[in-house]
Design a protein around this motif. Structure first.
Motif, short mmCIF file in Angstrom:
data_model
loop_
_atom_site.label_atom_id
_atom_site.label_comp_id
_atom_site.label_asym_id
_atom_site.label_seq_id
_atom_site.Cartn_x
_atom_site.Cartn_y
_atom_site.Cartn_z
N VAL A 301 70.69 70.40 51.01
CA VAL A 301 69.79 69.26 50.80
C VAL A 301 70.37 68.35 49.73
N VAL A 302 70.37 67.06 50.01
CA VAL A 302 70.95 66.07 49.09
C VAL A 302 70.00 65.83 47.91
N ASN A 303 70.54 65.95 46.69
CA ASN A 303 69.78 65.63 45.48
C ASN A 303 70.13 64.27 44.91
N LEU A 304 71.41 63.91 44.98
CA LEU A 304 71.88 62.67 44.36
C LEU A 304 73.13 62.19 45.07
N VAL A 305 73.25 60.87 45.22
CA VAL A 305 74.43 60.27 45.85
C VAL A 305 75.03 59.25 44.89
N GLU A 306 76.35 59.36 44.64
CA GLU A 306 77.07 58.39 43.82
C GLU A 306 78.07 57.67 44.70
N MET A 307 77.89 56.36 44.87
CA MET A 307 78.81 55.56 45.68
C MET A 307 79.94 55.08 44.79
N MET A 308 81.17 55.54 45.08
CA MET A 308 82.33 55.21 44.25
C MET A 308 83.23 54.16 44.90
N GLY A 309 82.80 53.61 46.02
CA GLY A 309 83.61 52.61 46.71
C GLY A 309 84.46 53.25 47.77
N ASN A 310 85.46 54.03 47.34
CA ASN A 310 86.36 54.68 48.30
C ASN A 310 85.90 56.06 48.71
N GLU A 311 84.77 56.53 48.12
CA GLU A 311 84.28 57.86 48.43
C GLU A 311 82.82 57.97 47.99
N LEU A 312 82.15 58.99 48.53
CA LEU A 312 80.81 59.34 48.08
C LEU A 312 80.88 60.68 47.35
N ILE A 313 80.30 60.73 46.15
CA ILE A 313 80.13 62.01 45.47
C ILE A 313 78.67 62.41 45.69
N VAL A 332 79.81 57.76 55.47
CA VAL A 332 78.67 58.64 55.72
C VAL A 332 77.39 57.99 55.23
N LYS A 333 76.37 57.98 56.08
CA LYS A 333 75.05 57.45 55.71
C LYS A 333 74.19 58.63 55.25
N VAL A 334 73.85 58.64 53.98
CA VAL A 334 73.13 59.79 53.44
C VAL A 334 72.16 59.32 52.35
N ARG A 335 70.99 59.98 52.28
CA ARG A 335 69.98 59.63 51.29
C ARG A 335 69.48 60.89 50.61
N SER A 336 68.95 60.73 49.41
CA SER A 336 68.35 61.85 48.68
C SER A 336 67.22 62.47 49.50
N GLY A 337 67.15 63.80 49.50
CA GLY A 337 66.14 64.53 50.25
C GLY A 337 66.56 64.90 51.65
N GLU A 338 67.64 64.31 52.14
CA GLU A 338 68.11 64.58 53.50
C GLU A 338 68.85 65.91 53.55
N THR A 339 68.72 66.62 54.68
CA THR A 339 69.47 67.85 54.90
C THR A 339 70.73 67.55 55.70
N LEU A 340 71.88 67.98 55.16
CA LEU A 340 73.17 67.71 55.81
C LEU A 340 73.77 69.00 56.36
N ASP A 341 74.44 68.87 57.52
CA ASP A 341 75.31 69.93 58.02
C ASP A 341 76.72 69.61 57.53
N LEU A 342 77.28 70.50 56.75
CA LEU A 342 78.61 70.28 56.18
C LEU A 342 79.57 71.36 56.65
N LEU A 343 80.85 71.02 56.68
CA LEU A 343 81.88 71.98 57.05
C LEU A 343 82.82 72.21 55.87
N LEU A 344 83.04 73.47 55.52
CA LEU A 344 83.94 73.85 54.43
C LEU A 344 85.27 74.30 55.02
N ASP A 345 86.36 73.69 54.57
CA ASP A 345 87.70 73.99 55.08
C ASP A 345 88.07 75.43 54.70
N SER A 346 88.17 76.29 55.70
CA SER A 346 88.42 77.71 55.44
C SER A 346 89.81 77.97 54.87
#
Length: 367
Positions: A301-313, A332-346
């Protein structure tokens, strides 16, 4: 030869051990960076080399000379301090010339050396000014120029950029790196800023609590940290860490992280509880997944989004209540409170045992 050697060097201040059994070989002409948090012993190590602190135990050599008992002026070193330490009543020229005058150099040689260093640093037009008339970046160049004119065997720099603003720091980093290339002299640099360390050093010595944790190239420190501290210190944002459980099913070893089972081959530990690490840049949104990336999926679940221009933290929380930081594609279009499906590089996960040491393993599959 201006190689520098620390042999079993220890420094105690009464009951406090600032540097503990430091063994380190710095090659002639190398740019080595000491990095670590406040109180880790990096500045003390530099001051021991400079002769500004006495050694409790061990030996320091510059070239073939043991320097333990030598005064700072006899060690053939030049130091640039965080404060720059310029004489306020002297002009830039006089500040740069002062050490040469103490050495008894002729006025002709002093003028040649000062003007040569000033030209190299682009401060020729400042030679008649007083320090109070200079900007922070200009004072930093004067302090470096004062060190250059001495033509030392070793340059020592103790956080020389910490008083500069962000833009000037980037510029000054490039100037110091170019200066090292031009002079081909041994540079030993202290900083708490791992960005400075990664961009400037041929090798980086990471310290914690007075103990050298790892010394290696920037690339190897980033990709092959020896322990959990180095893994978490190198990289920004820092590596994510999660508790996982080692178990067996059907005679095969797995890691259990929440509801996810990760199949590992040849884990080199008998510990049941381990720590899994993953860097924010190795976490992906499925919509913008690079080719050939494989791994395991989690929901967060997203708590906070920081737009850095070339990336999202993006700061998230997993169903197990763990905090997670991801560096995502800016599309990526993302907002606080949203649930994301993420993939972790194994292929980019790390494992640490109960002693926080890195474990070697092979990833196989998830269930």
């Amino acid at each position: 030869m201006a190689n520098v050697t620390f042999e079993q060097v220890t420094k105690r201040f009464e009951d406090y051990v600032a540097v503990n059994n430091l063994n380190l070989e710095i090659e002639d002409g190398e740019f080595l960076v000491f990095v670590g948090p406040s109180g880790c012993g990096k500045t003390t190590s530099l001051r021991l080399l400079a002769g500004l602190e006495s050694i409790t135990q061990g030996q320091i050599s510059i070239g073939d000379r043991r320097v333990n008992e030598l005064s700072p002026k006899d060690r053939d070193i030049a130091m640039v301090f965080q404060s720059y330490a310029l004489y306020p009543h002297m002009s830039v020229f006089e500040n740069m010339a002062f050490s040469l005058q103490l050495q008894g150099k002729s006025s002709i040689e002093i003028k040649q050396r000062v003007h040569g260093a000033a030209q190299q640093l682009g401060i020729e037009k400042l030679l008649n000014r007083k320090p109070k008339e200079l900007s922070g970046g200009q004072r930093q160049r004067v302090a470096v120029g004062r060190a250059i004119v001495r033509k030392p065997a070793v340059f020592l720099m103790d956080e020389p950029l910490s008083n500069l603003d962000a833009k000037l720091r980037v510029q000054a980093r490039k100037e110091i790196s170019k200066l090292h290339t031009d002079l081909k002299t041994t540079f030993i640099y202290v900083t708490h800023d791992q960005v400075e360390a990664m961009t400037m050093g041929d090798r980086i010595a990471v310290m914690k609590d007075g103990i050298l944790q790892q010394v290696d190239t920037p690339s190897n420190l980033y990709n092959n940290p020896t322990n959990m501290f180095v893994a978490g210190f190198i990289g920004s944002p820092a590596m994510n860490f999660f508790e996982v459980e080692r178990l067996e099913q059907g005679g095969k070893p797995y890691l259990k992280w929440g509801q996810t089972l990760i199949h590992l081959m040849f884990p080199e530990t008998e510990d049941r509880l381990l720590t899994l690490g993953i860097r924010p840049e190795n976490i992906y949104h499925p919509q913008y997944l690079p080719p050939d990336i494989q791994g395991f999926k989690i929901k967060a679940v997203v708590n906070l989004v920081e737009m850095m221009g070339n990336e999202l933290i993006v700061y998230l929380e997993t169903p197990e209540g763990s905090e997670l930081v991801a560096r995502l594609d800016p599309r990526v279009k993302v907002r606080s409170g949203e649930t994301l499906d993420l993939l972790l590089d194994s292929q980019r996960i790390y494992l640490f045992d109960s002693h926080q040491q890195t474990i070697q393993f092979m990833f196989n599959e998830t269930v």
